[in-house]
Design an enzyme around this catalytic site. Structure first.
Site, PDB file in Angstrom:
ATOM      1  N   GLU A 128      24.487 -21.664 -14.635  1.00 48.19           N
ATOM      2  CA  GLU A 128      23.224 -21.415 -14.995  1.00 48.19           C
ATOM      3  C   GLU A 128      22.427 -22.500 -15.494  1.00 48.19           C
ATOM      4  OE1 GLU A 128      20.310 -20.000 -18.476  1.00 48.19           O
ATOM      5  OE2 GLU A 128      21.694 -21.684 -18.172  1.00 48.19           O
ATOM      6  N   HIS A 129      21.132 -22.490 -15.295  1.00 47.10           N
ATOM      7  CA  HIS A 129      20.149 -23.786 -15.724  1.00 47.10           C
ATOM      8  C   HIS A 129      18.811 -23.015 -16.084  1.00 47.10           C
ATOM      9  CE1 HIS A 129      18.136 -23.157 -11.757  1.00 47.10           C
ATOM     10  NE2 HIS A 129      19.114 -22.860 -11.198  1.00 47.10           N
ATOM     11  N   SER A 132      14.553 -21.251 -13.988  1.00 48.23           N
ATOM     12  CA  SER A 132      14.811 -20.536 -12.814  1.00 48.23           C
ATOM     13  C   SER A 132      13.713 -20.128 -11.983  1.00 48.23           C
ATOM     14  CB  SER A 132      15.890 -19.264 -13.396  1.00 48.23           C
ATOM     15  OG  SER A 132      16.003 -18.296 -12.202  1.00 48.23           O
ATOM     16  N   GLU A 162      20.481 -23.748  -4.561  1.00 45.43           N
ATOM     17  CA  GLU A 162      19.869 -22.248  -4.560  1.00 45.43           C
ATOM     18  C   GLU A 162      18.701 -22.158  -3.434  1.00 45.43           C
ATOM     19  OE1 GLU A 162      19.003 -21.531  -8.450  1.00 45.43           O
ATOM     20  OE2 GLU A 162      21.169 -21.528  -9.018  1.00 45.43           O
TER      21      GLU A 162
END
Length: 291
Positions: free
Chosen positions: A49-50, A53, A129
């Site tokens: 997770e970052h 987003s 992503e």
């Protein structure tokens, strides 16, 4: 299965899968074997997770009341996603330059919307992503699809908003599945793309290709974060699976579990080599288990 339903080759899936298992092992302190039984672990902040987003809140948003310890960094948030699409100004497609513009805006907004001292930039993960989005939602109807793919905006919006594939809009999985080489290439193209303007303020080095050494490693070894379970957002009067109408008010619905976060520690080359060895070993185990 991923190749048939998503149009992503196994090489790209393996890269993401290995990261998930590595996160699982390092945040729990135990080998997770070949099964991820608790996907909530992947919401451990500043790891898989970052911040910044395209479609989720950061773990600690500055607008939270003092009594609320966490934002919902797990479920789709339409308000956050719209700040990504705003950059496009009504464009029907997203190219590499526009995606880099989206990235920079999301970083700037995130930097200013999280609690002071919290924000950390994570270009490598976010751009991997972005490469997946180009791979899955690239418009195969355009003549330059194979050489210079562009994302069809209505497909991307449908995919993120409804968390399902936009078959009704004419989408289907890419005929030739996209592998890790494509995803990594698209990621690099995004970061290298020259943008027409940059939002301010931005974190140092946000426009360049590489992070300065040590910029993502600010917390100590004892840092832990609690990962609560949130109920998915639901629009008024519709089923719980509909997440298209959301707010920024969130409330944990389950007991928070403290998890260790080694991704905040400074990584030496030997640490990186050790993680790569773990990843290689894990992939061998997974391949053996599936054969």
């Amino acid at each position: 299965m991923p190749e048939a339903l998503l149009g992503i080759a196994e090489s790209a899936i393996d890269t993401a899968l290995v990261n998930a298992f590595v996160v699982c092992k390092y945040v729990t302190g135990v080998d997770c074997g070949t099964t991820l039984t608790n996907l909530t672990i992947l919401a451990e902040p500043h790891a898989f997770e970052h911040d910044h987003s395209f479609s989720r809140e950061d773990y600690m948003m500055s607008y939270l009341p003092e009594s609320a310890a966490f934002s919902d960094n797990q479920n789709f948030n339409a308000s956050i996603f719209e700040t990504s699409l705003d950059v496009l100004e009504g464009s029907s497609h997203v190219d590499y330059e526009q995606m880099n513009q989206i990235r920079l805006q999301r970083e700037a907004l995130s930097l200013n919307a999280t609690r002071p001292g919290w924000f950390l930039e994570s270009k490598p993960i976010q751009e991997f992503e972005a490469g997946f989005i180009f791979a899955v939602m690239g418009d195969f109807n355009l003549p330059d699809y194979n050489s210079t793919p562009t994302i069809r905006v209505d497909w991307w919006k449908y995919w993120f908003t409804n968390e399902s594939f936009p078959y009704e809009l004419g989408w289907h999985p890419p005929t030739v599945p996209r592998g890790a080489a494509f995803v990594l290439s698209a990621s690099s193209e995004v970061l290298a793309a020259q943008v027409t303007s940059t939002p301010a303020p931005l974190v140092s080095g946000a426009v360049g290709m590489a992070d300065a050494p040590g910029t993502l490693n600010k917390a100590g070894e004892t840092t832990t974060y609690q990962i609560p379970t949130f109920a998915p957002y639901a629009a008024p009067g519709v089923g719980a699976a509909d997440k298209r109408d959301v707010t920024t008010t969130t409330e944990a619905t389950a007991t928070a579990v403290p998890l260790k976060n080694p991704y905040m520690q400074t990584l030496a080359p030997s640490d990186i080599a050790a993680q790569q060895a773990v990843a290689t070993s894990l992939m061998s185990s997974l391949s053996a288990a599936s054969s």
